[in-house]
Structures are given as C-alpha cells and as structure tokens.
Design a protein around this motif. Structure first.
Motif, mmCIF file in Angstrom:
data_model
loop_
_atom_site.group_PDB
_atom_site.id
_atom_site.type_symbol
_atom_site.label_atom_id
_atom_site.label_comp_id
_atom_site.label_asym_id
_atom_site.label_seq_id
_atom_site.Cartn_x
_atom_site.Cartn_y
_atom_site.Cartn_z
ATOM 1 N N THR A 135 36.405 42.622 37.455
ATOM 2 C CA THR A 135 36.222 43.859 38.210
ATOM 3 C C THR A 135 35.097 44.629 37.539
ATOM 4 O O THR A 135 35.202 44.993 36.365
ATOM 5 N N SER A 137 32.834 47.966 37.588
ATOM 6 C CA SER A 137 32.953 49.343 38.095
ATOM 7 C C SER A 137 31.921 49.653 39.176
ATOM 8 O O SER A 137 32.226 50.280 40.190
ATOM 9 N N LEU A 142 34.489 52.769 40.977
ATOM 10 C CA LEU A 142 35.472 53.420 40.104
ATOM 11 C C LEU A 142 35.119 53.085 38.666
ATOM 12 O O LEU A 142 34.545 52.016 38.401
ATOM 13 N N ILE A 149 41.032 52.211 38.802
ATOM 14 C CA ILE A 149 40.319 50.947 38.567
ATOM 15 C C ILE A 149 41.261 49.898 37.964
ATOM 16 O O ILE A 149 41.154 48.713 38.268
ATOM 17 N N THR A 152 43.248 48.723 40.889
ATOM 18 C CA THR A 152 42.420 47.820 41.697
ATOM 19 C C THR A 152 42.382 46.433 41.077
ATOM 20 O O THR A 152 42.523 45.419 41.774
#
Length: 204
Positions: A135, A137, A142, A149, A152
């Motif tokens: 992931t 940002s 986020l 985050i 997520t």
C-alpha cells in the motif's frame, strides 16, 4: 499468543532503504545553516508529505515557487535529485524480509511514498517487488499515521489485525498501527528488530 502472527508488514524508508535529502543538497547548498533553513522553511517535511498523500510534484513545485521565486532552482532540485536521497538499501533488514518470504510467510509493505518515486525505487531496488503487495500512500491518498491507511491495508490484503505485526522507524506510525489493532515494533536497526520479532515467536 507469540506464534499467532500470520502477517508481517514492513515500512520502506529508513527500514529497508536509506533516505536523506541532505545528500544532494549538501552539494547544492553547501552552507549547513542555510541548508537547514531551506528544509525548515521551504522544502519542509510537511510540504513533502503532501506528495506522499498524492499531490503532484508539478503542483508542489508551483506552490513553493510562487512563494519563493528566487529559490526556483533549489525547489525543482528536490524531485530532480531525489534518486540521490535514496543511495542504498539496508541489506541486513532486506535479508530479514526476504528470509520471511522464503519461509512462505505472508509479507506486505505499507509506506508513505509518492507514487512516481515509489515506482522509481522499485526499479532500483528489485526486492521491493518480492512481498505479496504494497500500500503506497500516494496511490490511496492517505498517509500514516491516519488509521484509515492501516484499515485500507487490512482490507486490501485480507489481514487479521490481531495476527499482524508492523515494522516502522517512526514512533507515531507504530502507534497508528497499534490504534488499528495491529502489533507493531519500532525499527532502530536489524539486531534490535530480530530481538523484537523473537518476542512474537518470529525467528529472523
């Protein structure tokens, strides 16, 4: 409890790869006091983190150049010389991560990183392609330590928060992970990381 960790999540900057904006700027602004002023007042951490949140470099540069027109060259130099700011990987940390991957453990990454510079980093450091996923940002809009985050990342990779451990170099991001229900340890070096992971039943 110790052996219940199923998911290992790594931060990237200052955990797997070195990052220091002073490296190119020590050449561009040799005077240390002036350089520190530049980072404190123009290309600040708060300015840079917005690129991690998804703002384009063009917009970021335009904003600062409007405020500091005489500093245009140095402002543009930040992105232009970004590659010098990430000169090398932390081989001992990378070895820990790769060891977990080779054991068949579930490894992902969660990072505050601009979208374009992350792709550049992946080209330069191929081990950033080895975990199950990441992931970024700048991709999701986020940033850590916003709890959203972590949530997520949890959803994207189908993690069980209580069975997840996160490794980050920033205390505030470690606390953010804990607020999201994860286990988390503060990274200060590979030896300490091995010791911390051992308390969770993870041999590195």
């Amino acid at each position: 409890m110790a052996n219940d960790i199923k998911h290992i999540v790594f931060d990237i900057g200052k955990v797997l790869i070195h990052y220091d904006p002073h490296i190119p700027f020590s050449r561009l602004i040799p005077d240390e006091a002036e350089r520190n002023w530049f980072f404190a007042n123009i290309c600040t951490h708060d300015w840079n983190i917005e690129q991690d949140r998804g703002r384009t470099w063009a917009d970021a540069e335009a904003l600062l150049i409007a405020q500091h027109p005489t500093r245009e060259e140095h402002i543009r130099a930040f992105r232009k010389n970004w590659h010098e700011m990430v000169p090398h990987a932390y081989e001992d940390s990378v070895a820990i991560m790769e060891g977990f991957i080779n054991e068949g453990r579930d490894v992902t990454m969660l990072t505050n990183f601009a979208s374009d510079t992350f792709r550049e980093a992946q080209e330069r450091f191929p081990f950033l392609r080895k975990p199950r996923g990441v992931t970024v940002s700048g991709d999701v809009g986020l940033i850590k330590p916003d709890i959203a985050i972590y949530e997520t990342h949890t959803k994207s990779f189908d993690l069980d928060p209580a069975a997840t451990i996160f490794i980050d170099d920033a205390p505030v991001n470690v606390e953010g992970a804990k607020a999201a229900g994860w286990n988390a340890v503060l990274f200060t070096g590979a030896d300490k990381l091995r010791a911390d992971l051992a308390t969770y039943g993870l041999k590195a």
